[in-house]
Design a protein around this motif. Structure first.
Motif, short mmCIF file in Angstrom:
data_model
loop_
_atom_site.label_atom_id
_atom_site.label_comp_id
_atom_site.label_asym_id
_atom_site.label_seq_id
_atom_site.Cartn_x
_atom_site.Cartn_y
_atom_site.Cartn_z
N SER A 87 0.73 -1.22 0.47
CA SER A 87 -0.18 0.15 -0.13
C SER A 87 0.76 1.41 0.19
N HIS A 88 2.65 1.30 0.74
CA HIS A 88 2.80 2.79 0.68
C HIS A 88 3.43 2.28 -0.60
N LYS A 89 4.24 1.88 -0.99
CA LYS A 89 4.76 1.78 -2.64
C LYS A 89 3.39 2.25 -3.51
N LEU A 90 1.88 1.89 -3.74
CA LEU A 90 1.24 2.53 -4.42
C LEU A 90 0.67 3.45 -4.27
N ALA A 91 1.20 4.16 -2.94
CA ALA A 91 0.05 5.08 -2.56
C ALA A 91 1.70 6.93 -3.08
N LYS A 92 2.68 6.14 -2.97
CA LYS A 92 3.84 6.91 -2.89
C LYS A 92 3.80 6.92 -4.98
N LYS A 93 2.91 6.60 -6.22
CA LYS A 93 3.29 5.95 -6.90
C LYS A 93 1.77 7.29 -7.28
N LEU A 94 0.75 6.77 -6.40
CA LEU A 94 -0.41 8.23 -7.09
C LEU A 94 -0.70 9.71 -6.60
N THR A 95 0.58 9.66 -5.67
CA THR A 95 1.06 10.93 -5.55
C THR A 95 1.84 11.40 -6.21
N ASP A 96 2.81 10.66 -7.08
CA ASP A 96 3.84 11.08 -7.91
C ASP A 96 2.55 11.99 -9.23
N LYS A 97 1.42 11.23 -10.15
CA LYS A 97 0.64 10.59 -10.41
C LYS A 97 -0.03 12.79 -10.82
N LEU A 98 -0.82 11.83 -9.27
CA LEU A 98 -1.53 13.16 -9.25
C LEU A 98 -0.45 15.12 -9.66
N GLN A 99 0.83 14.53 -8.31
CA GLN A 99 1.00 16.01 -8.65
C GLN A 99 1.46 15.90 -10.56
N GLU A 100 1.90 14.88 -10.85
CA GLU A 100 2.47 15.49 -12.20
C GLU A 100 0.62 16.26 -13.08
N GLN A 101 0.27 15.35 -12.48
CA GLN A 101 -1.12 16.20 -13.07
C GLN A 101 -1.59 17.35 -13.01
N GLY A 102 -0.84 18.66 -11.79
CA GLY A 102 -1.20 19.84 -11.40
C GLY A 102 -1.67 19.66 -10.24
N PHE A 103 -2.88 18.66 -9.24
CA PHE A 103 -2.76 18.39 -7.68
C PHE A 103 -1.50 19.20 -6.47
N GLN A 104 -2.35 19.21 -6.12
CA GLN A 104 -1.23 19.80 -4.61
C GLN A 104 -1.54 18.59 -3.63
N ALA A 105 -0.78 17.10 -3.66
CA ALA A 105 -1.08 16.17 -3.59
C ALA A 105 0.22 15.53 -2.13
N THR A 106 -0.43 15.34 -0.90
CA THR A 106 0.61 14.27 -0.56
C THR A 106 0.19 13.90 0.54
N VAL A 107 0.76 13.08 0.86
CA VAL A 107 1.13 11.43 1.01
C VAL A 107 1.51 11.16 2.29
N SER A 108 1.03 9.92 3.31
CA SER A 108 1.34 10.66 4.74
C SER A 108 1.20 8.24 5.11
N SER A 109 1.78 7.86 5.99
CA SER A 109 1.15 7.19 6.87
C SER A 109 -0.25 6.90 7.81
N MET A 110 -1.13 6.54 7.85
CA MET A 110 -2.43 6.48 9.32
C MET A 110 -1.60 6.81 10.10
N ASN A 111 -0.41 6.34 9.89
CA ASN A 111 0.15 6.32 11.95
C ASN A 111 -0.12 8.22 11.87
N ASP A 112 0.92 8.20 10.87
CA ASP A 112 1.25 9.38 11.21
C ASP A 112 0.80 11.07 10.29
N PHE A 113 -1.08 10.56 10.63
CA PHE A 113 -1.52 11.86 9.76
C PHE A 113 -2.41 12.16 11.56
#
Length: 615
Positions: A87-113
């Motif tokens: 899930s961590h690896k997929l979340a990082k991939k998704l965040t990268d894609k969001l940022q490429e599309q112009g979104f202000q995306a942040t990724v975090s472990s639920m433990n750190d949120f």
């Protein structure tokens, strides 16, 4: 392609402008422009719009490309809960894609949120696995409990979507993701896209979910399907680097049995070469191996169905074909029965009687049947014959990789990786059963052979950043593997922090894995202290949790001194018993109530001072 005026609705001036503009656009700009024109068509141009003067046409086109529609500037929060790192690896991939599309995306472990900031979130994407028997991963637990408590806020302004990872061989498939999805809806959230539940072969389903999420967030900007936008799609399965979907062929350097003569167990110490792979790992990470099914089981299954081993079957969506023998050996799962498989088999073999086992009210009977049975049992018990092999294999899921905790330090063994694998072999329902990967390693992985492997990072199981920090390690049996890596790393880096290892197995004389290495590390001071429990050497069985309780005063002092706890091994029994032992120590030595001890351990997890790699 050059636009010709004669076959287009544009005049010469407009055609010239388009011919200058279109070749200069990036893939992302083309996707954006497609959505912009669709939105413009829906809103409609003003009826009195005047023709654009030629002198200002370039400026107008440029402004259209750089204009910001509100959706692109939206903030997106991506949260993951992961036990093994998928899930961590997929979340990082998704965040990268969001940022490429112009979104202000942040990724975090639920433990750190910080849960109290949830009510400010407008777009929430959750990627979470289900652990054990329907439990949240350790790093998802605090957020999961908050969301299901009375402190959870109403979330009427929230848009969300959930990607759930799981394994259909478990009864509570993707339960954690389902719980998050349901709870967010109960709190007033609105789904951006429907939840997607992924089996162990998750890449394609995850990619589709990501594409749908991106399209929904873009609100028309990416309606034209990101998958056809010339590379703008989320590509999970097509990577040039060695990975889960493109494994490295690692040559076997050594394959030794660690157990002594007379032991009723077989534990392999496997050494693999990573030379030329550029694969990097840290102590605490895992290695994935794509195994092969036991040749005897494959042969008996083909014979029972009356098939021919050499006939061709399709093994993937690309239409690639292999012989049936190879497909059942290397590509399909045949040792595990799942409810979805049973349901598909019942449709394929309509007169077999399988339908009766699947009716409502017989859940316990179904659960009992699929436990410790495989595909050959199903074929023989229900006399499943008369279906072509190509149709039968279409209902099977891919043979998933097996993950093993790495038992070596990359500092100590450059370009190598070591694993500690116990062979699984037992009798059930009148037949011998074999652990797919452990038996493959034990019987076929000779030095010189190559195994398809990949590194599975595990950021939730790492040594403390401070080399002075003491660590307490609990690893019975093969659960000791990552601690060999931990100590090897600390030896190489000269970390001065104290170390305490609890190890257990059946017999001292035959099952003391890596005994010589522990003794050397004790002598050199790399390992400060070691306590062992050999359960079959005494009249009353003694396990690691008993040794932990025997040392309650010293362990409590270590915790007060800032020690971190690491537990690796069996989740169902050992990990729960060890957790209970530490809770007892906090009550006994710290004077805490049961609730206070639970809060203390939860706080240690939050601070990453209590980490588990359990299975």
């Amino acid at each position: 392609m050059v636009l010709q005026v004669t076959n287009s609705p544009f005049n010469q001036e407009q055609a010239d402008l388009l011919n200058r503009l279109l070749p200069s656009l990036t893939d992302v700009q083309k996707v954006w422009l497609t959505g912009y024109l669709a939105a413009f068509q829906q809103v409609g141009a003003p009826a009195s719009a005047a023709p654009v003067p030629a002198a200002s046409a370039d400026l107008t086109a440029s402004a259209a490309l750089t204009a910001s529609v509100p959706a692109v500037s939206k903030e997106v929060t991506v949260l993951f809960g992961s036990q093994t790192g998928n899930s961590h690896k997929l979340a990082k991939k998704l965040t990268d894609k969001l940022q490429e599309q112009g979104f202000q995306a942040t990724v975090s472990s639920m433990n750190d949120f910080k849960p109290n900031t949830l009510k400010k979130v407008q777009n929430l994407l959750i990627l979470v696995s289900t652990h054990g028997e329907g439990d949240p991963p350790d790093n998802a637990l605090p957020f999961y409990e908050f969301l299901h408590s009375k402190r959870a806020p109403q979330l009427e302004g929230l848009q969300f979507s959930v990607l759930a990872l799981g394994d259909t061989s478990y009864e509570f498939f993707c339960k954690t993701g389902k719980d998050f999805d349901q709870r967010l809806e109960e709190l007033g959230g609105k789904r951006l896209t429907p939840r997607v539940d992924c089996d162990v072969d998750f890449e394609d389903a995850a990619a589709e979910w990501m594409n749908n999420v991106l399209a929904s967030l873009s609100e028309g900007t990416a309606v034209s399907s990101l998958a056809s936008a010339g590379g703008a799609a989320v590509q999970i399965g097509e990577q040039t680097e060695y990975s889960r979907s493109n494994p490295f062929q690692a040559v076997v350097l050594e394959n030794l049995n660690l157990n002594g003569r007379g032991s009723d167990r077989e534990t392999r110490h496997l050494e693999l070469s990573l030379e030329g792979s550029n694969l990097q790992y840290e102590p605490g990470d895992s290695l994935g191996i794509y195994p092969k099914n036991h040749p005897r089981l494959v042969g008996e299954l083909i014979e029972a169905m009356g098939w021919k081993p050499e006939e061709l079957v399709t093994i993937n969506k690309n239409g690639e074909q292999r012989s049936l023998l190879e497909a059942l050996t290397s590509h399909y799962e045949i040792t595990v029965l799942t409810k979805p498989l049973m349901e598909q088999a019942a449709k394929l073999f309509s007169g077999s009687g399988l339908q009766e086992l699947l009716v409502a009210g017989r859940e316990q009977e179904l659960r009992s049947y699929i436990r410790d049975r495989d595909l050959l049992d199903l074929v023989q018990d229900y006399n499943l014959k008369g279906v072509p092999a190509k149709d039968f294999v279409s209902i099977l899921r891919k043979l998933p990789p097996r993950l093993y905790s790495i038992s070596s330090s990359p500092q100590a063994y450059p370009d190598e990786v070591h694993l500690t694998i116990r062979k699984v072999e037992y009798e059930a329902n009148g037949r011998n059963r074999y652990g797919v990967c452990s038996t493959y390693i034990s019987e076929q992985a000779e030095p010189g052979e190559a195994l398809p492997v990949f590194v599975q990072q595990n950021p939730s199981f790492k040594l403390p950043e401070n080399p002075d920090a003491p660590i307490i390690m609990v690893g019975p049996g093969t659960g000791v593997a990552p601690f060999r890596a931990f100590l090897g790393e600390r030896e190489e880096t000269g970390a001065p922090g104290k170390t305490w290892l609890f190890f257990g197995d059946r017999h001292f004389s035959t099952d003391f894995l890596y005994q010589v290495e522990w003794q050397r590390w004790l002598k050199d001071g790399v390992l400060t202290r070691m306590d062992v429990a050999f359960s079959r050497d005494t009249d009353e069985k003694v396990y690691v949790q008993h040794r932990i309780l025997e040392n309650s005063k010293e362990l409590y002092q270590w915790l007060q001194d800032g020690a971190s706890i690491y537990v690796c091994g069996d989740e169902k029994h050992m990990a729960h018993d060890v957790h209970a032992a530490f809770a007892t120590i906090l009550e006994r030595e710290g004077g805490l109530s049961p609730e206070g001890a639970a809060e203390y351990l939860a706080r240690l997890q939050q601070e990453k001072r209590y980490q588990r790699d359990v299975y």
